[in-house]
Write a protein that holds these residues in place. Structure first.
Motif, mmCIF file in Angstrom:
data_model
loop_
_atom_site.group_PDB
_atom_site.id
_atom_site.type_symbol
_atom_site.label_atom_id
_atom_site.label_comp_id
_atom_site.label_asym_id
_atom_site.label_seq_id
_atom_site.Cartn_x
_atom_site.Cartn_y
_atom_site.Cartn_z
ATOM 1 N N PHE A 1 0.838 -1.200 0.000
ATOM 2 C CA PHE A 1 0.000 0.000 0.000
ATOM 3 C C PHE A 1 0.874 1.253 0.000
ATOM 4 C CE2 PHE A 1 -3.909 -2.048 2.265
ATOM 5 C CZ PHE A 1 -4.129 -2.845 1.150
ATOM 6 N N ARG A 2 1.958 1.209 0.742
ATOM 7 C CA ARG A 2 2.885 2.341 0.808
ATOM 8 C C ARG A 2 3.522 2.586 -0.567
ATOM 9 N NH1 ARG A 2 5.460 5.284 4.729
ATOM 10 N NH2 ARG A 2 7.545 5.999 4.213
ATOM 11 N N VAL A 3 3.892 1.529 -1.252
ATOM 12 C CA VAL A 3 4.477 1.671 -2.592
ATOM 13 C C VAL A 3 3.470 2.320 -3.542
ATOM 14 C CG1 VAL A 3 5.315 0.373 -4.605
ATOM 15 C CG2 VAL A 3 6.159 -0.193 -2.327
ATOM 16 N N THR B 1 6.452 9.562 7.427
ATOM 17 C CA THR B 1 5.048 9.795 7.097
ATOM 18 C C THR B 1 4.952 10.373 5.683
ATOM 19 O OG1 THR B 1 4.575 10.229 9.416
ATOM 20 C CG2 THR B 1 2.939 10.980 7.819
ATOM 21 N N LEU B 2 4.051 9.798 4.897
ATOM 22 C CA LEU B 2 3.875 10.248 3.517
ATOM 23 C C LEU B 2 2.810 11.330 3.446
ATOM 24 C CD1 LEU B 2 3.728 6.806 1.656
ATOM 25 C CD2 LEU B 2 5.715 8.294 1.978
ATOM 26 N N PRO B 3 3.038 12.348 2.602
ATOM 27 C CA PRO B 3 1.958 13.310 2.366
ATOM 28 C C PRO B 3 0.841 12.632 1.571
ATOM 29 C CG PRO B 3 3.853 13.798 0.969
ATOM 30 C CD PRO B 3 4.250 12.658 1.858
ATOM 31 N N ARG B 4 -0.338 13.181 1.647
ATOM 32 C CA ARG B 4 -1.460 12.619 0.883
ATOM 33 C C ARG B 4 -1.315 13.042 -0.575
ATOM 34 N NH1 ARG B 4 -5.882 9.914 1.037
ATOM 35 N NH2 ARG B 4 -7.740 10.516 -0.113
ATOM 36 N N MET C 1 13.706 12.301 -6.723
ATOM 37 C CA MET C 1 14.059 10.883 -6.659
ATOM 38 C C MET C 1 14.737 10.543 -5.336
ATOM 39 S SD MET C 1 12.780 9.020 -8.943
ATOM 40 C CE MET C 1 13.605 7.508 -8.511
ATOM 41 N N SER C 2 15.514 11.461 -4.795
ATOM 42 C CA SER C 2 16.137 11.181 -3.496
ATOM 43 C C SER C 2 15.072 11.073 -2.407
ATOM 44 C CB SER C 2 17.190 12.231 -3.144
ATOM 45 O OG SER C 2 16.620 13.514 -3.080
ATOM 46 N N LYS D 1 14.095 7.795 -0.062
ATOM 47 C CA LYS D 1 13.929 7.891 1.397
ATOM 48 C C LYS D 1 12.573 7.321 1.810
ATOM 49 C CE LYS D 1 15.574 11.364 3.801
ATOM 50 N NZ LYS D 1 15.748 12.732 4.353
ATOM 51 N N MET D 2 11.524 7.623 1.031
ATOM 52 C CA MET D 2 10.188 7.105 1.340
ATOM 53 C C MET D 2 10.147 5.580 1.247
ATOM 54 S SD MET D 2 7.646 9.647 -0.692
ATOM 55 C CE MET D 2 8.101 11.343 -0.944
#
Length: 148
Positions: free
Chosen positions: A76-78, A108-111, A96-97, A101-102
């Motif tokens: 789901f994160r991917v 925490t990922l932004p929406r 890309m960097s 990192k993500m």
């Protein structure tokens, strides 16, 4: 192909990020964006992914072999990272960097916002373009010349 390049012929430093996001979504779903079809709507793969993301139905989107052998939350994160990469405007896409990192940490990922090329097609057009592509396997090309 990123929206800014397809529409304006302008390549940005985040055009590759867009392509990487499409590739990530194609790998996770096991489907190609260009030839994707769904019985319930005429959205392309990016549109379908966006719709599934907003409806919390990502498990239906993931290729069965990936879902069986992977941690569902990681997959789901991917998908979320892929959606961040295919944002309409280059300034909304991560570098890309940042993508690396993500992918390698639990930050925490932004929406994500609605992706670029979130399109709904007519099935007749999609079928025709697919057939034409499959039939034209010789080394002939058609070029349309237009000034920039």
């Amino acid at each position: 192909m990123s929206p800014e390049y397809a529409i304006e012929g302008a390549f940005s430093i985040k055009s590759d990020v867009y392509g990487f996001g499409v590739l990530m979504i194609e790998i996770v779903t096991g489907k190609k964006n260009r030839f994707f079809t769904h019985p319930d709507h005429n959205l392309n793969l990016l549109g379908h992914t966006w719709k599934s993301y907003n409806e919390d139905r990502l498990s239906e989107l993931i290729d069965a072999s990936i879902l069986e052998s992977s941690d569902q939350d990681e997959v789901f994160r991917v998908i979320a990272i892929g959606l961040l990469c295919v944002q309409q405007y280059p300034e909304d896409r991560p570098t890309m960097s940042s993508v690396m990192k993500m992918l390698t940490s639990n930050i925490t990922l932004p929406r994500p916002k609605q992706p670029g090329f979130f399109t709904e097609r007519k099935l007749e057009e999609a079928d025709t373009s697919h057939s034409m592509l499959c039939l034209s396997s010789s080394n002939h090309s058609i070029t349309t010349l237009a000034p920039r």
